[in-house]
Design an enzyme around this catalytic site. Structure first.
Site, PDB file in Angstrom:
ATOM      1  N   THR A 178     -44.428 -12.635  11.014  1.00  0.00           N
ATOM      2  CA  THR A 178     -44.431 -14.058  11.388  1.00  0.00           C
ATOM      3  C   THR A 178     -45.522 -14.716  10.559  1.00  0.00           C
ATOM      4  O   THR A 178     -46.554 -14.099  10.288  1.00  0.00           O
ATOM      5  CB  THR A 178     -44.765 -14.173  12.895  1.00  0.00           C
ATOM      6  OG1 THR A 178     -43.643 -13.718  13.625  1.00  0.00           O
ATOM      7  CG2 THR A 178     -45.104 -15.601  13.303  1.00  0.00           C
TER       8      THR A 178
ATOM      9  N   ARG B  42     -32.340 -15.318  22.168  1.00  0.00           N
ATOM     10  CA  ARG B  42     -33.727 -15.170  22.626  1.00  0.00           C
ATOM     11  C   ARG B  42     -34.640 -16.119  21.827  1.00  0.00           C
ATOM     12  O   ARG B  42     -34.537 -16.232  20.617  1.00  0.00           O
ATOM     13  CB  ARG B  42     -34.175 -13.730  22.423  1.00  0.00           C
ATOM     14  CG  ARG B  42     -35.646 -13.455  22.796  1.00  0.00           C
ATOM     15  CD  ARG B  42     -36.565 -13.502  21.603  1.00  0.00           C
ATOM     16  NE  ARG B  42     -37.923 -13.036  21.905  1.00  0.00           N
ATOM     17  CZ  ARG B  42     -38.941 -13.144  21.076  1.00  0.00           C
ATOM     18  NH1 ARG B  42     -38.780 -13.685  19.892  1.00  0.00           N
ATOM     19  NH2 ARG B  42     -40.131 -12.696  21.418  1.00  0.00           N
ATOM     20  N   VAL B  43     -35.523 -16.807  22.508  1.00  0.00           N
ATOM     21  CA  VAL B  43     -36.510 -17.656  21.833  1.00  0.00           C
ATOM     22  C   VAL B  43     -37.894 -17.107  22.161  1.00  0.00           C
ATOM     23  O   VAL B  43     -38.169 -16.767  23.308  1.00  0.00           O
ATOM     24  CB  VAL B  43     -36.393 -19.126  22.309  1.00  0.00           C
ATOM     25  CG1 VAL B  43     -37.513 -19.978  21.739  1.00  0.00           C
ATOM     26  CG2 VAL B  43     -35.029 -19.708  21.905  1.00  0.00           C
ATOM     27  N   GLY B  44     -38.736 -17.008  21.135  1.00  0.00           N
ATOM     28  CA  GLY B  44     -40.076 -16.452  21.334  1.00  0.00           C
ATOM     29  C   GLY B  44     -41.122 -17.524  21.583  1.00  0.00           C
ATOM     30  O   GLY B  44     -40.810 -18.669  21.931  1.00  0.00           O
TER      31      GLY B  44
ATOM     32  N   THR C  73     -49.363 -14.698  16.577  1.00  0.00           N
ATOM     33  CA  THR C  73     -48.332 -13.742  16.170  1.00  0.00           C
ATOM     34  C   THR C  73     -48.441 -12.503  17.048  1.00  0.00           C
ATOM     35  O   THR C  73     -49.548 -12.094  17.408  1.00  0.00           O
ATOM     36  CB  THR C  73     -48.453 -13.360  14.688  1.00  0.00           C
ATOM     37  OG1 THR C  73     -47.490 -12.330  14.412  1.00  0.00           O
ATOM     38  CG2 THR C  73     -49.840 -12.836  14.317  1.00  0.00           C
ATOM     39  N   GLY C  74     -47.297 -11.951  17.404  1.00  0.00           N
ATOM     40  CA  GLY C  74     -47.326 -10.768  18.265  1.00  0.00           C
ATOM     41  C   GLY C  74     -46.134 -10.760  19.194  1.00  0.00           C
ATOM     42  O   GLY C  74     -45.129 -11.431  18.935  1.00  0.00           O
TER      43      GLY C  74
HETATM   44  N1  ASP Z   1     -44.327 -13.879  18.081  1.00  0.00           N
HETATM   45  C1  ASP Z   1     -43.060 -13.662  17.444  1.00  0.00           C
HETATM   46  C2  ASP Z   1     -41.971 -13.706  18.484  1.00  0.00           C
HETATM   47  O1  ASP Z   1     -42.161 -13.144  19.543  1.00  0.00           O
HETATM   48  C3  ASP Z   1     -42.972 -12.359  16.690  1.00  0.00           C
HETATM   49  C4  ASP Z   1     -44.185 -11.966  15.874  1.00  0.00           C
HETATM   50  O2  ASP Z   1     -45.139 -12.721  15.743  1.00  0.00           O
HETATM   51  O3  ASP Z   1     -44.182 -10.843  15.308  1.00  0.00           O
HETATM   52  O4  ASP Z   1     -40.935 -14.252  18.239  1.00  0.00           O
END
Ligand code: ASP
Length: 325
Positions: A192, A220-222, A243-244
Site C-alpha cells: 500500500t 471488501r473495503v479496507g 498501512t497494515g
Molecule cells: N491497509 C490495507 C487494507 O487493509 C492493506 C495494506 O496496507 O497492506 O486494505
C-alpha cells in the site's frame, strides 16, 4: 585523535537513529514530507541486494517529487497526490499498477486524500478501471459534495471529471498474481502506498492508495478510504497515512485516534502514534504502521511489523529511506 576515532562509530549510530524521525513541540521545519510503500513481514533475508536497491530507488524518486513541490512553495495537497501517483504507476507496490488480486482474481482499488486546512476529504473504494485512484479521490473531494464514492459510480464520476480510465488488464502484474496464488495458502503482498506533507503555508495533507489485502473477498473495503482509519489530516494536529491489516485500523480508527490524543490529551506526535501503533494495535494483534507529520514539521514513522517501506525529508535537511527495522 585516538579518542575521536573511538567515538566515531557511536556518533554514526546516534546520527542514524536520530535521522529516522524528528521530534519537538515548536516549529522545526517549514515543510516536511513522509511516504510509505506498505508494511509487513519484511526481513533482509527475503530480499536480494538488487531488490533492496530497486525499492530504495523508487522510494527516493517518489520522495524527490514531493520535496521539489514543497521546496518551491507548492501545496501539501499537490505533493501528496503526485507522490502517490508515482507510486501507483510503479508496479512494485500494491496500488494502481501492481495492485493485489481479490479472491476471484480481480483488482479492487481504494484511495483517500484529506486536506488538513478545512478537513475536506475525498475517497474512492472498490474501483477497477481508474488508473490513478488517488486523483479520483481528489476529484471527489474537490468536485462533488460527497466524501466517499464506490465501484461503478466512482468510475463514472472520475471519467466525467477527466480521470484516465484503463482496461482492468492494466493493473495485472505477474508478481501480484503469483502472490494471490500464494495467498490462497496464506501470504500477503505488502505495498500500500501513502504520503503525508506539511507545506510552507502550514497546511497538512494525507493521501493513501491501495489494492487492499491479497485474496480479499470481492466487495471488501479496507481502512484506506475510511477517513480517520487509514487516512487523516488536520492542521491543528497532524497528517497520517496508514498501512497494515485494515480491519484493525478501521475498528481502532487509528489515524484519527492519533490526532485525538494530540488534540485532547496534548500528546506529542511520537507519543500519540506509538501509543496507538505500538500498544493498542499490538495488544489486539493489528499488524502495520503509520507515517505522520505534525503541524510543527516533526516527522514520525511507527510500525509494529518487521518492516515498512518508508522515506522522509524535511526543510532542515533531515531524511532517510529505509525498509527493515
Ligand atoms: N491497509 C490495507 C487494507 O487493509 C492493506 C495494506 O496496507 O497492506 O486494505
Amino acid at each position: 585523535m585516538k579518542s575521536k576515532t573511538f567515538l566515531l562509530p557511536f556518533l554514526l549510530v546516534f546520527v542514524l537513529l536520530s535521522s529516522c524521525q524528528t521530534g519537538s513541540n515548536k516549529k522545526v521545519n517549514d515543510w516536511a514530507i513522509a511516504l510509505h510503500g506498505g508494511a509487513g513481514a519484511m526481513i533482509p533475508a527475503n530480499y536480494t541486494d538488487e531488490q533492496v536497491q530497486k525499492y530504495e530507488a523508487e522510494l527516493k524518486n517518489a520522495l524527490a517529487i514531493g520535496e521539489d513541490i514543497l521546496k518551491n512553495g507548492g501545496s501539501s495537497l499537490d505533493a501528496v497526490e503526485k507522490v502517490v501517483n508515482y507510486l501507483e504507476d510503479c508496479p512494485l507496490f500494491n496500488a494502481g499498477r501492481g495492485a493485489v488480486f481479490t479472491n476471484d482474481g480481480k483488482n479492487e482499488l481504494d484511495a483517500a486524500i484529506m486536506f488538513g486546512k478545512d478537513l475536506t476529504a475525498g475517497a474512492v473504494a472498490g474501483v477497477g478501471d481508474i488508473k490513478n485512484p488517488i486523483s479520483a479521490a481528489r476529484m471527489v473531494m474537490e468536485n462533488s459534495p460527497h466524501v466517499l464514492m464506490v465501484g461503478k459510480g466512482a468510475s463514472l464520476f472520475a471519467s466525467q471529471n477527466g480521470a484516465e480510465i484503463v482496461d482492468s488488464s492494466y493493473f495485472y502484474t505477474e508478481e501480484s498474481y503469483r502472490t494471490l496464488q500464494r495467498a490462497l495458502e496464506r501470504d500477503r503482498k505488502m505495498g500500500t502506498v501513502g504520503c503525508v506533507a506539511l507545506d510552507t503555508e502550514g497546511n497538512l495533507s494525507a493521501a493513501t492508495s491501495t489494492g487492499g489485502m491479497t485474496n480479499k473477498r470481492y466487495g471488501r473495503v479496507g481502512d484506506v478510504p475510511i477517513i480517520g482509519a487509514g487516512t487523516y489530516a488536520n492542521n491543528s494536529t497532524c497528517a497520517i497515512s496508514a498501512t497494515g491489516h485494515g480491519e484493525y485500523f478501521i475498528r481502532y480508527t487509528v489515524a484519527h485516534d492519533i490526532s485525538a490524543l494530540m488534540e485532547y490529551k496534548g500528546f506529542s506526535l511520537d507519543k500519540a502514534a506509538d501509543d496507538v501503533v505500538q500498544r493498542k494495535l499490538v495488544d489486539v494483534g493489528g499488524e502495520g504502521g503509520i507515517i505522520a507529520v505534525d503541524k510543527w514539521g516533526n516527522v514520525h514513522l511507527s510500525f509494529n511489523s518487521l518492516g515498512m517501506f518508508r522515506a522522509f525529508a524535511t526543510s532542515s535537511g533531515e531524511g532517510c529511506v529505509a525498509i527493515f527495522q
